[in-house]
Design an enzyme around this catalytic site. Structure first.
Site, PDB file in Angstrom:
ATOM      1  N   GLY A  47     -12.889  18.279   8.003  1.00  0.00           N
ATOM      2  CA  GLY A  47     -14.089  17.826   8.362  1.00  0.00           C
ATOM      3  C   GLY A  47     -14.244  16.466   9.266  1.00  0.00           C
ATOM      4  O   GLY A  47     -12.908  15.970   9.793  1.00  0.00           O
ATOM      5  N   LYS A  79     -17.380  19.246  -2.279  1.00  0.00           N
ATOM      6  CA  LYS A  79     -16.917  19.519  -0.905  1.00  0.00           C
ATOM      7  C   LYS A  79     -17.222  20.795  -0.459  1.00  0.00           C
ATOM      8  O   LYS A  79     -17.722  21.796  -1.112  1.00  0.00           O
ATOM      9  CB  LYS A  79     -15.527  19.444  -1.150  1.00  0.00           C
ATOM     10  CG  LYS A  79     -14.865  17.853  -1.419  1.00  0.00           C
ATOM     11  CD  LYS A  79     -13.393  17.738  -1.339  1.00  0.00           C
ATOM     12  CE  LYS A  79     -12.650  18.055  -0.126  1.00  0.00           C
ATOM     13  NZ  LYS A  79     -13.009  17.792   0.932  1.00  0.00           N
ATOM     14  N   GLU A 114      -8.911  23.132   0.428  1.00  0.00           N
ATOM     15  CA  GLU A 114      -8.839  21.687  -0.006  1.00  0.00           C
ATOM     16  C   GLU A 114      -8.496  21.558  -1.467  1.00  0.00           C
ATOM     17  O   GLU A 114      -7.755  20.622  -1.642  1.00  0.00           O
ATOM     18  CB  GLU A 114     -10.433  21.224   0.170  1.00  0.00           C
ATOM     19  CG  GLU A 114     -10.495  21.160   1.731  1.00  0.00           C
ATOM     20  CD  GLU A 114     -11.695  20.641   2.216  1.00  0.00           C
ATOM     21  OE1 GLU A 114     -12.025  20.279   3.314  1.00  0.00           O
ATOM     22  OE2 GLU A 114     -12.783  21.085   1.487  1.00  0.00           O
TER      23      GLU A 114
HETATM   24  C1  5RP Z   1     -14.833  20.452   4.273  1.00  0.00           C
HETATM   25  C2  5RP Z   1     -15.238  19.277   3.428  1.00  0.00           C
HETATM   26  C3  5RP Z   1     -15.295  18.056   4.053  1.00  0.00           C
HETATM   27  O1  5RP Z   1     -14.426  17.201   3.564  1.00  0.00           O
HETATM   28  C4  5RP Z   1     -16.776  17.568   3.936  1.00  0.00           C
HETATM   29  O2  5RP Z   1     -17.659  18.536   4.302  1.00  0.00           O
HETATM   30  C5  5RP Z   1     -16.918  16.287   4.572  1.00  0.00           C
HETATM   31  O3  5RP Z   1     -17.183  16.466   5.885  1.00  0.00           O
HETATM   32  P1  5RP Z   1     -17.503  15.134   7.032  1.00  0.00           P
HETATM   33  O4  5RP Z   1     -16.472  14.438   6.804  1.00  0.00           O
HETATM   34  O5  5RP Z   1     -17.613  15.866   8.038  1.00  0.00           O
HETATM   35  O6  5RP Z   1     -18.875  14.559   6.707  1.00  0.00           O
HETATM   36  O7  5RP Z   1     -15.155  19.477   2.203  1.00  0.00           O
HETATM   37  O8  5RP Z   1     -14.748  21.675   3.762  1.00  0.00           O
END
Ligand code: 5RP
Length: 240
Positions: free
Chosen positions: A36, A105, A114
């Site tokens: 992310g 997430k 993750e």
């Molecule tokens: C990816 C995730 C990311 O950690 C979550 O979407 C947060 O993303 P960002 O830091 O771009 O806001 O779970 O699968």
């Protein structure tokens, strides 16, 4: 350069959170790398630090995108990757964080890897800006659920009793989004989640569900960055 005053305040907050997480890694560690936009900032800072201080760290990325970024920065991946053993710490972002440290997430589609990496880590450090904090999970963000591609519409029907709305995730060009594991993701609108651990158990019992984006009581601490470059740490491993 990351604290450019012209930068969007939320971006500055993400950089601050990533900077704060550097205090939880050290030379010699085995480190899980999240996915992310916030996690990518941490990976960049870690790459710079490891190079400047000649650290010998071993990394396990949570997505192919993060693997590419880590390699491009000279970070060494576990020689067994995509298999890997226990990790000292994982640093990852989140879509929502409730006051007890439960997370959702999967906005980036990497929720399955993750979760594997988080569960293999002694400590999970979550990095976020203040906009990720909610009173109850499900308030602001649709819950991602990873499902098997085979008979995906049947799995959606089985999920309906829990959900108000379910949408199969697609790419910006309209193709079905396929995860690094070859599965699909459905984004689910539901009433705010009162018992994340219970919902996680229930959804995992549905045939076709591979994993959910609920991370109940897995985070060890949350580093919340602010646009002024400062950050705040909340620990979830010791009594408040
Ligand atoms: C990816 C995730 C990311 O950690 C979550 O979407 C947060 O993303 P960002 O830091 O771009 O806001 O779970 O699968």
């Amino acid at each position: 350069m990351e604290f450019d005053p012209q930068m969007d305040p939320r971006e500055r907050a993400k950089w601050a959170a990533a900077q704060g997480a550097l205090d939880f890694v050290a030379d010699g560690m085995r480190i899980g790398l999240g996915t992310g936009s916030t996690a990518a900032k941490f990976v960049e800072l870690l790459g710079r630090k490891a190079q400047a201080e000649k650290w010998q760290v071993v990394c396990v990325p949570t997505s192919e995108a993060t693997a590419r970024q880590a390699r491009s920065l000279g970070l060494v991946l576990d020689s067994a990757y995509p298999d890997f053993g226990p990790l000292d710490v994982v640093v990852d972002g989140a879509d929502e964080i409730d006051p007890h440290g439960n997370l959702t997430k999967g906005g980036g589609g990497a929720l399955l890897r993750e979760k594997y990496v988080a569960l293999a880590s002694r400590k999970m450090v979550v990095i976020a800006d203040e906009g990720k904090h909610v009173a109850r999970l499900g308030e602001t963000f649709r819950l991602p659920v990873e499902i098997v591609a085979f008979a995906w519409s049947q799995t959606i029907e089985r999920l309906r009793p829990w959900m108000e709305e379910i949408e199969l995730r697609r790419t910006p060009t309209g193709e079905i989004f396929v995860t690094d594991q070859g599965n699909y993701i459905v984004d689910c609108r539901l009433a705010p989640i009162s018992d994340p651990a219970l919902l996680q158990r229930e959804l995992k019992g549905v045939t076709g569900v591979v994993e959910t984006g609920i991370f109940p009581a897995i985070a060890s601490l949350v580093v919340t960055g602010r646009p002024d470059g400062s950050w705040q740490i909340k620990n979830f491993t010791s009594p408040a």
